[in-house]
Scaffold this motif. Structure first.
Motif, PDB file in Angstrom:
ATOM      1  N   GLY A  90      -9.385   8.134   3.421  1.00 59.94           N
ATOM      2  CA  GLY A  90      -7.993   7.991   4.054  1.00 59.94           C
ATOM      3  C   GLY A  90      -7.877   6.592   4.448  1.00 59.94           C
ATOM      4  N   ALA A  91      -8.671   6.261   5.382  1.00 60.52           N
ATOM      5  CA  ALA A  91      -8.954   5.083   6.235  1.00 60.52           C
ATOM      6  C   ALA A  91      -9.058   3.815   5.068  1.00 60.52           C
ATOM      7  CB  ALA A  91      -9.914   5.135   7.231  1.00 60.52           C
ATOM      8  N   VAL A  92      -9.960   4.044   4.067  1.00 53.49           N
ATOM      9  CA  VAL A  92     -10.174   3.083   3.348  1.00 53.49           C
ATOM     10  C   VAL A  92      -9.292   2.716   2.277  1.00 53.49           C
ATOM     11  CG1 VAL A  92     -11.628   2.300   1.279  1.00 53.49           C
ATOM     12  CG2 VAL A  92     -12.885   3.236   3.092  1.00 53.49           C
ATOM     13  N   LEU A  93      -8.273   3.820   2.046  1.00 62.65           N
ATOM     14  CA  LEU A  93      -7.218   3.483   1.206  1.00 62.65           C
ATOM     15  C   LEU A  93      -6.114   2.788   1.871  1.00 62.65           C
ATOM     16  CD1 LEU A  93      -6.763   7.215  -0.256  1.00 62.65           C
ATOM     17  CD2 LEU A  93      -7.728   5.018  -1.493  1.00 62.65           C
ATOM     18  N   SER A  94      -5.996   3.003   3.293  1.00 63.59           N
ATOM     19  CA  SER A  94      -5.022   2.418   3.907  1.00 63.59           C
ATOM     20  C   SER A  94      -5.618   0.841   4.251  1.00 63.59           C
ATOM     21  CB  SER A  94      -4.943   2.767   5.398  1.00 63.59           C
ATOM     22  OG  SER A  94      -4.189   4.163   5.510  1.00 63.59           O
ATOM     23  N   GLY A  95      -6.853   0.581   4.260  1.00 63.61           N
ATOM     24  CA  GLY A  95      -7.349  -0.574   4.354  1.00 63.61           C
ATOM     25  C   GLY A  95      -7.006  -1.716   3.138  1.00 63.61           C
ATOM     26  N   ILE A  96      -7.281  -0.924   1.995  1.00 61.88           N
ATOM     27  CA  ILE A  96      -7.203  -1.409   0.538  1.00 61.88           C
ATOM     28  C   ILE A  96      -5.539  -1.916   0.478  1.00 61.88           C
ATOM     29  CG2 ILE A  96      -7.124  -1.148  -1.579  1.00 61.88           C
ATOM     30  CD1 ILE A  96      -9.447   0.623  -1.422  1.00 61.88           C
ATOM     31  N   GLU A  97      -4.505  -0.792   0.887  1.00 63.02           N
ATOM     32  CA  GLU A  97      -3.343  -1.143   0.717  1.00 63.02           C
ATOM     33  C   GLU A  97      -2.645  -2.238   1.586  1.00 63.02           C
ATOM     34  OE1 GLU A  97       0.852  -0.810   0.355  1.00 63.02           O
ATOM     35  OE2 GLU A  97      -0.013  -0.529   2.255  1.00 63.02           O
ATOM     36  N   ALA A  98      -3.351  -2.138   2.854  1.00 66.70           N
ATOM     37  CA  ALA A  98      -2.906  -3.413   3.890  1.00 66.70           C
ATOM     38  C   ALA A  98      -3.306  -4.584   3.282  1.00 66.70           C
ATOM     39  CB  ALA A  98      -3.495  -3.225   5.218  1.00 66.70           C
ATOM     40  N   GLY A  99      -4.759  -4.647   2.547  1.00 63.60           N
ATOM     41  CA  GLY A  99      -5.194  -5.982   2.054  1.00 63.60           C
ATOM     42  C   GLY A  99      -4.192  -6.281   1.067  1.00 63.60           C
ATOM     43  N   ALA A 100      -3.815  -5.543   0.028  1.00 66.75           N
ATOM     44  CA  ALA A 100      -2.860  -5.810  -1.184  1.00 66.75           C
ATOM     45  C   ALA A 100      -1.683  -6.239  -0.761  1.00 66.75           C
ATOM     46  CB  ALA A 100      -3.139  -4.377  -1.988  1.00 66.75           C
ATOM     47  N   ARG A 101      -1.069  -5.641   0.401  1.00 68.27           N
ATOM     48  CA  ARG A 101       0.234  -6.143   0.761  1.00 68.27           C
ATOM     49  C   ARG A 101      -0.009  -7.509   1.426  1.00 68.27           C
ATOM     50  NH1 ARG A 101       1.773  -3.232   5.445  1.00 68.27           N
ATOM     51  NH2 ARG A 101       0.284  -1.587   4.699  1.00 68.27           N
ATOM     52  N   ALA A 102      -1.107  -7.634   2.069  1.00 67.18           N
ATOM     53  CA  ALA A 102      -1.006  -9.057   2.993  1.00 67.18           C
ATOM     54  C   ALA A 102      -1.212 -10.182   1.688  1.00 67.18           C
ATOM     55  CB  ALA A 102      -2.315  -9.192   3.714  1.00 67.18           C
ATOM     56  N   LEU A 103      -1.825  -9.966   0.653  1.00 69.09           N
ATOM     57  CA  LEU A 103      -2.152 -10.753  -0.525  1.00 69.09           C
ATOM     58  C   LEU A 103      -0.734 -10.923  -1.217  1.00 69.09           C
ATOM     59  CD1 LEU A 103      -5.561  -9.829  -1.808  1.00 69.09           C
ATOM     60  CD2 LEU A 103      -4.901 -12.027  -0.754  1.00 69.09           C
ATOM     61  N   GLY A 104       0.195 -10.164  -1.083  1.00 70.19           N
ATOM     62  CA  GLY A 104       1.394 -10.102  -1.657  1.00 70.19           C
ATOM     63  C   GLY A 104       1.408  -9.643  -3.034  1.00 70.19           C
ATOM     64  N   LEU A 105       0.425  -8.713  -3.340  1.00 66.40           N
ATOM     65  CA  LEU A 105       0.398  -8.369  -4.832  1.00 66.40           C
ATOM     66  C   LEU A 105       1.417  -7.280  -5.148  1.00 66.40           C
ATOM     67  CD1 LEU A 105      -3.511  -7.320  -4.861  1.00 66.40           C
ATOM     68  CD2 LEU A 105      -2.416  -9.359  -5.685  1.00 66.40           C
ATOM     69  N   LYS A 106       1.914  -7.267  -6.355  1.00 64.36           N
ATOM     70  CA  LYS A 106       3.116  -6.664  -6.701  1.00 64.36           C
ATOM     71  C   LYS A 106       2.460  -5.291  -7.845  1.00 64.36           C
ATOM     72  CE  LYS A 106       6.501  -8.393  -4.794  1.00 64.36           C
ATOM     73  NZ  LYS A 106       5.790  -9.073  -3.618  1.00 64.36           N
ATOM     74  N   ASP A 107       3.201  -4.436  -7.915  1.00 65.47           N
ATOM     75  CA  ASP A 107       2.766  -3.233  -9.063  1.00 65.47           C
ATOM     76  C   ASP A 107       1.410  -3.016  -9.188  1.00 65.47           C
ATOM     77  OD1 ASP A 107       5.388  -3.894 -10.065  1.00 65.47           O
ATOM     78  OD2 ASP A 107       4.698  -5.557 -11.511  1.00 65.47           O
ATOM     79  N   TYR A 108       1.061  -2.195  -8.114  1.00 64.61           N
ATOM     80  CA  TYR A 108      -0.192  -1.804  -7.974  1.00 64.61           C
ATOM     81  C   TYR A 108      -0.254  -0.306  -7.148  1.00 64.61           C
ATOM     82  CZ  TYR A 108      -0.054  -2.992  -2.841  1.00 64.61           C
ATOM     83  OH  TYR A 108       0.233  -3.074  -1.766  1.00 64.61           O
ATOM     84  N   HIS A 109      -1.207   0.528  -7.607  1.00 69.11           N
ATOM     85  CA  HIS A 109      -1.269   1.548  -6.738  1.00 69.11           C
ATOM     86  C   HIS A 109      -2.714   1.522  -6.138  1.00 69.11           C
ATOM     87  CE1 HIS A 109       2.340   3.488  -8.273  1.00 69.11           C
ATOM     88  NE2 HIS A 109       1.953   2.849  -9.662  1.00 69.11           N
ATOM     89  N   VAL A 110      -2.765   2.284  -4.995  1.00 62.27           N
ATOM     90  CA  VAL A 110      -3.891   2.754  -4.288  1.00 62.27           C
ATOM     91  C   VAL A 110      -4.194   3.897  -4.387  1.00 62.27           C
ATOM     92  CG1 VAL A 110      -5.239   2.252  -2.182  1.00 62.27           C
ATOM     93  CG2 VAL A 110      -3.648   0.670  -2.799  1.00 62.27           C
ATOM     94  N   VAL A 111      -5.461   4.295  -5.011  1.00 59.73           N
ATOM     95  CA  VAL A 111      -5.709   5.884  -5.000  1.00 59.73           C
ATOM     96  C   VAL A 111      -7.073   6.251  -4.726  1.00 59.73           C
ATOM     97  CG1 VAL A 111      -6.236   5.374  -7.825  1.00 59.73           C
ATOM     98  CG2 VAL A 111      -5.318   7.711  -7.031  1.00 59.73           C
ATOM     99  N   GLY A 112      -7.272   7.529  -4.316  1.00 54.66           N
ATOM    100  CA  GLY A 112      -8.237   7.957  -3.909  1.00 54.66           C
ATOM    101  C   GLY A 112      -8.612   9.159  -4.436  1.00 54.66           C
ATOM    102  N   PHE A 113      -9.886   9.467  -4.835  1.00 60.09           N
ATOM    103  CA  PHE A 113     -10.251  10.574  -5.356  1.00 60.09           C
ATOM    104  C   PHE A 113     -11.660  11.354  -4.466  1.00 60.09           C
ATOM    105  CE2 PHE A 113      -8.806   8.158  -9.072  1.00 60.09           C
ATOM    106  CZ  PHE A 113      -7.870   8.983  -9.524  1.00 60.09           C
ATOM    107  N   ALA A 114     -11.171  12.235  -3.847  1.00 57.89           N
ATOM    108  CA  ALA A 114     -12.282  12.888  -3.196  1.00 57.89           C
ATOM    109  C   ALA A 114     -12.393  14.544  -3.597  1.00 57.89           C
ATOM    110  CB  ALA A 114     -11.848  12.919  -1.384  1.00 57.89           C
ATOM    111  N   GLY A 115     -13.715  14.912  -3.376  1.00 59.48           N
ATOM    112  CA  GLY A 115     -13.906  16.426  -3.648  1.00 59.48           C
ATOM    113  C   GLY A 115     -13.177  17.278  -2.658  1.00 59.48           C
ATOM    114  N   ASP A 116     -13.434  18.507  -2.831  1.00 64.58           N
ATOM    115  CA  ASP A 116     -13.081  19.410  -1.585  1.00 64.58           C
ATOM    116  C   ASP A 116     -13.538  19.418  -0.511  1.00 64.58           C
ATOM    117  OD1 ASP A 116     -14.672  20.608  -3.942  1.00 64.58           O
ATOM    118  OD2 ASP A 116     -15.017  22.069  -2.330  1.00 64.58           O
ATOM    119  N   GLY A 117     -15.018  19.118  -0.301  1.00 69.33           N
ATOM    120  CA  GLY A 117     -15.529  18.806   0.965  1.00 69.33           C
ATOM    121  C   GLY A 117     -15.371  17.750   1.354  1.00 69.33           C
ATOM    122  N   GLY A 118     -15.191  16.669   0.752  1.00 67.76           N
ATOM    123  CA  GLY A 118     -14.685  15.224   1.152  1.00 67.76           C
ATOM    124  C   GLY A 118     -13.299  15.272   1.574  1.00 67.76           C
ATOM    125  N   THR A 119     -12.444  16.185   1.317  1.00 63.86           N
ATOM    126  CA  THR A 119     -11.013  16.456   1.746  1.00 63.86           C
ATOM    127  C   THR A 119     -10.759  17.385   3.079  1.00 63.86           C
ATOM    128  OG1 THR A 119     -10.489  15.873  -0.241  1.00 63.86           O
ATOM    129  CG2 THR A 119      -8.614  16.784   0.958  1.00 63.86           C
TER     130      THR A 119
END
Lengths: 103, 299
Positions: free
Chosen positions: B78-107
Motif C-alpha cells: 500500500g505504501a509503495v503504491l502511494s509513493g509511485i502515485e505521488a511520483g507519477a503525479r509530481a512528474l505530471g504524468l497523465k492516463d496511468y494507473h497504479v496497481v498493486g497485486f498482493a496475495g492473501d497473506g500479503g494483504t
C-alpha cells in the motif's frame, strides 16, 4: 501470431556489465514448452470464436488477432483449462510426442 | 487505459502484459493478474510484494511483466503504491494507473497496515488481493484468509484438529469499513464480473480494492484444468460471494437461488478431503450465518 519474442541472453562478461537497479521489462529468454505433457489442439471447424479460452488462459497464449484462434505453443504449459472451459468442446488435449510415446 | 466498463473478452486487447511467467500450470493467481492488467492497459505501474507472482516472473534475466513493475517489501504494498502515485503525479504524468497485486497473506496479515494507510490517504491506486487462501509461495502455510478445515503445512489435519480452526477474515468488509470509494469481491470463475469490477476500479478517483478468489491447484489439491471451475463452485456453494461496496452501501451482485452441495466443492480438494461430518456441519453453519447477515444488511 502477435506474441512477445524470445531473445538471446548474452552473459555479462565483466562485473560492471551486470545490471544494477532497473532492468528491462518484457525480456523473455526461455520458453515453457517443456512443461507440457498434453497439448491443446483447436478444432477450427467446431470453434465459434466465443473467446472463452482466450479469456481464461492463465498464460495468455491464445492469440485472437487473426481470423482463427492461434496457440503460442512456446509458452503453453498444457494445463487444459481451455479444453475444460470450451463450451462447444472444440479443444482437445493431445499427448505430446504422438502415440508412440504414449506407453 | 480503461475509460468505460469492460464486461467481455471481445473488448479486451490482444496484447499481453504478463507473459512467460513460471507459475504452475493452471495457476489462478496468474489469471487474475493477467486479466486485471489487460483491462488497465499498458500505461500502468505495478507493485507486487513477495508472492508467487513476483517469484515466478522476475527470474533474471527473464521478466514476465512488460509494464513498469517493481517488487515492494512484503508489508509495504500500500505504501509503495502511494509513493509511485505521488511520483507519477509530481512528474505530471497523465492516463496511468497504479496497481498493486498482493496475495492473501500479503494483504490480510502482513500488508494490512500499509493498505489501511493507503486507503486513509485516499491515493488514486488500485489494490488487488488475489486470494488463494494460504501462503502458497513458501509452501502452503496458513494465512488469515485460510478457511476453517483447510489442511496446510502449519495446520496439519489429524485426530484432534481438522486443519485450520480459525475463520476467514472478512477482508472485504474490513476494507469497506474504511469508507473506501470502491471495494469489490470477485472470483476468476466469473471472469466477466471480475473484468467489470477492475474497469470500475479504474474509473475511481481515490483508492479502490478488489478481492479476487484465485484457486491454487498445488495448494488446494485439485487437477490443474479445474481451476476456473473450482473458483466458480466456491461462489455457487456459498463459501464465497460476489459483492461491491460503494457510496457507503454493500451490494450483492449474485444471489444464488440455491446453494450447490458443499460436499461436492470441498471433497474435490485434497486440503478438505479429511473433513468429518461434524466439520462439514460447522462449515455449513458458518456459511448460513454469514448469508443471513448478508441478506439482512446488503442490497
Amino acid at each position: 501470431m502477435d506474441r512477445p519474442k524470445i531473445v538471446r541472453y548474452e552473459k555479462p562478461g565483466k562485473v560492471e556489465n551486470y545490471p544494477c537497479g532497473a532492468i528491462r521489462v518484457g525480456t523473455l529468454v526461455q520458453d515453457n514448452a517443456g512443461w507440457r505433457i498434453l497439448k491443446p489442439v483447436i478444432d477450427h471447424g467446431k470453434c465459434v470464436m466465443c473467446l472463452r479460452c482466450f479469456l481464461l488462459c492463465p498464460d495468455g497464449v491464445i492469440d485472437k488477432s487473426g481470423k482463427i484462434l492461434e496457440i503460442d505453443y512456446r509458452f503453453c504449459k498444457g494445463c487444459g483449462i481451455c479444453a475444460r472451459e470450451c463450451k462447444v468442446e472444440a479443444i482437445e488435449m493431445v499427448r505430446e510426442g504422438g502415440d508412440e510415446d504414449a506407453g | 487505459m480503461a475509460d468505460r466498463l469492460i464486461t467481455s473478452a471481445k473488448e479486451l486487447s490482444n496484447s499481453e502484459y504478463f507473459y512467460g511467467h513460471r507459475a504452475c500450470a493452471g495457476c489462478g493467481g496468474s489469471l487474475a493478474l493477467r486479466l486485471a492488467m489487460k483491462v488497465l492497459g499498458p500505461r500502468i505501474f505495478v507493485a507486487i510484494p513477495a508472492n508467487c507472482m513476483s517469484a515466478t516472473s522476475f527470474l533474471h534475466p527473464q521478466v514476465a511483466f512488460s509494464v513498469n513493475c517493481m517488487i515492494s517489501p512484503f508489508p509495504a504494498t500500500g505504501a509503495v503504491l502511494s509513493g509511485i502515485e505521488a511520483g507519477a503525479r509530481a512528474l505530471g504524468l497523465k492516463d496511468y494507473h497504479v496497481v498493486g497485486f498482493a496475495g492473501d497473506g500479503g494483504t490480510a496479515d502482513i500488508g494490512i497496515q500499509a493498505l489501511s494507510g493507503a486507503i486513509d490517504r485516499g491515493d488514486r491506486v488500485i489494490y488487488v488481493c488475489y486470494d488463494n487462501e494460504a501462503y502458497m509461495n513458501t509452501g502452503i502455510q496458513k494465512s488469515g484468509l485460510t478457511p476453517y478445515g483447510s489442511k496446510t503445512t502449519t495446520t496439519p489435519a489429524g485426530k484432534n484438529f481438522p486443519g485450520a480452526t480459525g475463520r476467514k477474515k472478512d477482508m472485504f468488509e474490513i476494507v469497506a469499513a474504511h469508507g473506501i470509494e470502491y471495494a469489490a469481491t470477485a472470483s476468476i470463475g466469473y471472469p466477466e464480473d471480475y473484468l467489470r469490477k477492475v474497469s470500475k476500479a479504474a474509473l475511481c478517483q481515490s483508492t479502490s480494492y478488489i478481492h479476487v478468489l484465485a484457486p491454487c491447484s498445488t495448494g488446494w489439491g485439485f487437477p490443474v484444468e479445474e481451476t476456473v471451475e473450482i473458483a466458480r463452485e466456491a461462489v455457487d456453494c456459498g463459501l464465497w460471494y460476489l459483492a461491491e461496496y460503494e457510496n457507503d452501501e454493500f451490494v450483492l451482485n449474485k444471489m444464488p437461488k440455491e446453494f450447490t452441495p458443499l460436499e461436492d466443492y470441498l471433497l474435490k480438494q485434497a486440503r478438505f478431503r479429511h473433513l468429518k461430518e461434524r466439520d462439514m456441519e460447522h462449515i455449513v453453519h458458518g456459511r448460513d450465518k454469514k448469508w443471513e447477515k448478508i441478506l439482512k444488511n446488503w442490497k
